[in-house]
Design a protein around this motif. Structure first.
Motif, PDB file in Angstrom:
ATOM      1  N   VAL A   1       0.839  -1.197   0.000  1.00  0.00           N
ATOM      2  CA  VAL A   1       0.000   0.000   0.000  1.00  0.00           C
ATOM      3  C   VAL A   1       0.877   1.251   0.000  1.00  0.00           C
ATOM      4  CG1 VAL A   1      -1.647   1.363   1.358  1.00  0.00           C
ATOM      5  CG2 VAL A   1      -2.036  -1.077   1.019  1.00  0.00           C
ATOM      6  N   ASN A   2       1.917   1.267   0.821  1.00  0.00           N
ATOM      7  CA  ASN A   2       2.819   2.422   0.859  1.00  0.00           C
ATOM      8  C   ASN A   2       3.488   2.667  -0.491  1.00  0.00           C
ATOM      9  OD1 ASN A   2       2.222   2.858   3.552  1.00  0.00           O
ATOM     10  ND2 ASN A   2       4.064   1.851   4.304  1.00  0.00           N
ATOM     11  N   SER A   3       3.763   1.612  -1.223  1.00  0.00           N
ATOM     12  CA  SER A   3       4.434   1.772  -2.515  1.00  0.00           C
ATOM     13  C   SER A   3       3.535   2.402  -3.574  1.00  0.00           C
ATOM     14  CB  SER A   3       4.963   0.420  -3.007  1.00  0.00           C
ATOM     15  OG  SER A   3       3.911  -0.395  -3.463  1.00  0.00           O
ATOM     16  N   LEU A   4       2.247   2.486  -3.311  1.00  0.00           N
ATOM     17  CA  LEU A   4       1.343   3.112  -4.278  1.00  0.00           C
ATOM     18  C   LEU A   4       1.691   4.577  -4.517  1.00  0.00           C
ATOM     19  CD1 LEU A   4      -2.116   1.586  -3.299  1.00  0.00           C
ATOM     20  CD2 LEU A   4      -0.595   0.913  -5.165  1.00  0.00           C
TER      21      LEU A   4
ATOM     22  N   MET B   1       2.440   8.570 -12.515  1.00  0.00           N
ATOM     23  CA  MET B   1       1.270   9.006 -13.276  1.00  0.00           C
ATOM     24  C   MET B   1       1.242  10.522 -13.429  1.00  0.00           C
ATOM     25  SD  MET B   1      -1.796   6.489 -12.003  1.00  0.00           S
ATOM     26  CE  MET B   1      -2.966   7.170 -13.203  1.00  0.00           C
ATOM     27  N   ARG B   2       1.555  11.221 -12.352  1.00  0.00           N
ATOM     28  CA  ARG B   2       1.560  12.689 -12.424  1.00  0.00           C
ATOM     29  C   ARG B   2       2.628  13.181 -13.398  1.00  0.00           C
ATOM     30  NH1 ARG B   2       0.701  13.920  -6.009  1.00  0.00           N
ATOM     31  NH2 ARG B   2      -1.499  13.415  -5.985  1.00  0.00           N
ATOM     32  N   ALA B   3       3.793  12.549 -13.351  1.00  0.00           N
ATOM     33  CA  ALA B   3       4.871  12.935 -14.265  1.00  0.00           C
ATOM     34  C   ALA B   3       4.481  12.680 -15.715  1.00  0.00           C
ATOM     35  CB  ALA B   3       6.152  12.179 -13.915  1.00  0.00           C
ATOM     36  N   ALA B   4       3.635  11.681 -15.939  1.00  0.00           N
ATOM     37  CA  ALA B   4       3.192  11.352 -17.296  1.00  0.00           C
ATOM     38  C   ALA B   4       2.017  12.220 -17.742  1.00  0.00           C
ATOM     39  CB  ALA B   4       2.806   9.879 -17.368  1.00  0.00           C
TER      40      ALA B   4
ATOM     41  N   VAL C   1      -5.433   9.821 -11.456  1.00  0.00           N
ATOM     42  CA  VAL C   1      -4.501   9.270 -10.463  1.00  0.00           C
ATOM     43  C   VAL C   1      -5.283   8.689  -9.288  1.00  0.00           C
ATOM     44  CG1 VAL C   1      -2.631   9.790  -8.850  1.00  0.00           C
ATOM     45  CG2 VAL C   1      -2.629  10.824 -11.136  1.00  0.00           C
ATOM     46  N   ALA C   2      -6.239   9.448  -8.785  1.00  0.00           N
ATOM     47  CA  ALA C   2      -7.022   9.002  -7.626  1.00  0.00           C
ATOM     48  C   ALA C   2      -7.784   7.725  -7.948  1.00  0.00           C
ATOM     49  CB  ALA C   2      -7.994  10.098  -7.192  1.00  0.00           C
ATOM     50  N   ARG C   3      -8.423   7.688  -9.080  1.00  0.00           N
ATOM     51  CA  ARG C   3      -9.209   6.497  -9.443  1.00  0.00           C
ATOM     52  C   ARG C   3      -8.310   5.267  -9.606  1.00  0.00           C
ATOM     53  NH1 ARG C   3     -14.459   7.095 -10.260  1.00  0.00           N
ATOM     54  NH2 ARG C   3     -15.312   9.177 -10.560  1.00  0.00           N
ATOM     55  N   GLN C   4      -7.158   5.430 -10.253  1.00  0.00           N
ATOM     56  CA  GLN C   4      -6.250   4.300 -10.460  1.00  0.00           C
ATOM     57  C   GLN C   4      -5.690   3.795  -9.139  1.00  0.00           C
ATOM     58  OE1 GLN C   4      -5.379   2.483 -13.329  1.00  0.00           O
ATOM     59  NE2 GLN C   4      -4.585   1.192 -11.694  1.00  0.00           N
ATOM     60  N   LEU C   5      -5.210   4.703  -8.296  1.00  0.00           N
ATOM     61  CA  LEU C   5      -4.645   4.280  -7.018  1.00  0.00           C
ATOM     62  C   LEU C   5      -5.700   3.652  -6.127  1.00  0.00           C
ATOM     63  CD1 LEU C   5      -2.031   5.686  -7.854  1.00  0.00           C
ATOM     64  CD2 LEU C   5      -1.846   6.449  -5.507  1.00  0.00           C
ATOM     65  N   HIS C   6      -6.885   4.231  -6.118  1.00  0.00           N
ATOM     66  CA  HIS C   6      -7.958   3.682  -5.291  1.00  0.00           C
ATOM     67  C   HIS C   6      -8.326   2.270  -5.768  1.00  0.00           C
ATOM     68  CE1 HIS C   6     -11.305   3.786  -2.518  1.00  0.00           C
ATOM     69  NE2 HIS C   6     -12.021   3.242  -3.472  1.00  0.00           N
TER      70      HIS C   6
END
Length: 165
Positions: free
Chosen positions: A75-78, A85-88, A95-100
């Protein structure tokens, strides 16, 4: 690097037994994603005896059961996925939807390995608190007024204190 030099130099001059990196970076205004990434990199490089992210160590650190520790580590590695993703160029919502979603998938993966009695406890708590056996949903978080950035940040925190973790 200049930001780190300017903002962390006061903390580096104090000889702490435990350097609370989270508190130092939060005090200087660093984003949570940066705080988590720096802590991981510092710990991996052997740059500190103890690195604590998200809590201040005041004594012996309780060791988590191996299964829980593996989950917490994943979880921490997310937060690193978030940075990539932000850099891309991904939007905060993407980002929020993918990580969630990734976090929920990790939850399912680890739930399949969790002892049945503990799993019942986890599911009951999640249903009671969030109305979903897997825990927080995007809709629940948005209904509570959470921003996409807050959802992204919470996706890389494991929680579970009320379950004894």
């Amino acid at each position: 690097m200049q930001w780190l030099k300017i903002n962390l130099s006061p903390f580096l001059l104090v000889p702490f037994f435990v350097w609370d990196l989270e508190a130092a970076l939060a005090f200087t205004g660093a984003p949570a994603v940066l705080r988590a990434l720096l802590a991981r990199r510092l710990a991996a490089a052997g740059g500190a005896d103890i690195v604590v992210v998200g809590a201040k160590a005041t004594g012996p650190v309780d060791k988590l059961p191996p299964l829980r520790q593996a989950y917490v580590d994943e979880v921490n590695s997310l937060s690193e996925i978030s940075l990539s993703m932000r850099a891309a160029g991904a939007t905060p919502e993407q980002v929020a939807r993918q990580l969630h979603q990734t976090r929920r998938e990790l939850g399912v993966q680890y739930n399949d390995l969790t002892p049945p009695d503990k799993l019942v406890e986890i599911y009951e708590r999640n249903l009671r608190v969030y109305g979903d056996k897997l825990g927080l949903s995007i809709d629940w978080l948005r209904a509570k007024g959470k921003s996409w950035e807050q959802i992204t940040e919470s996706a890389s925190r494991s929680g579970g204190k009320d379950l004894g973790f």
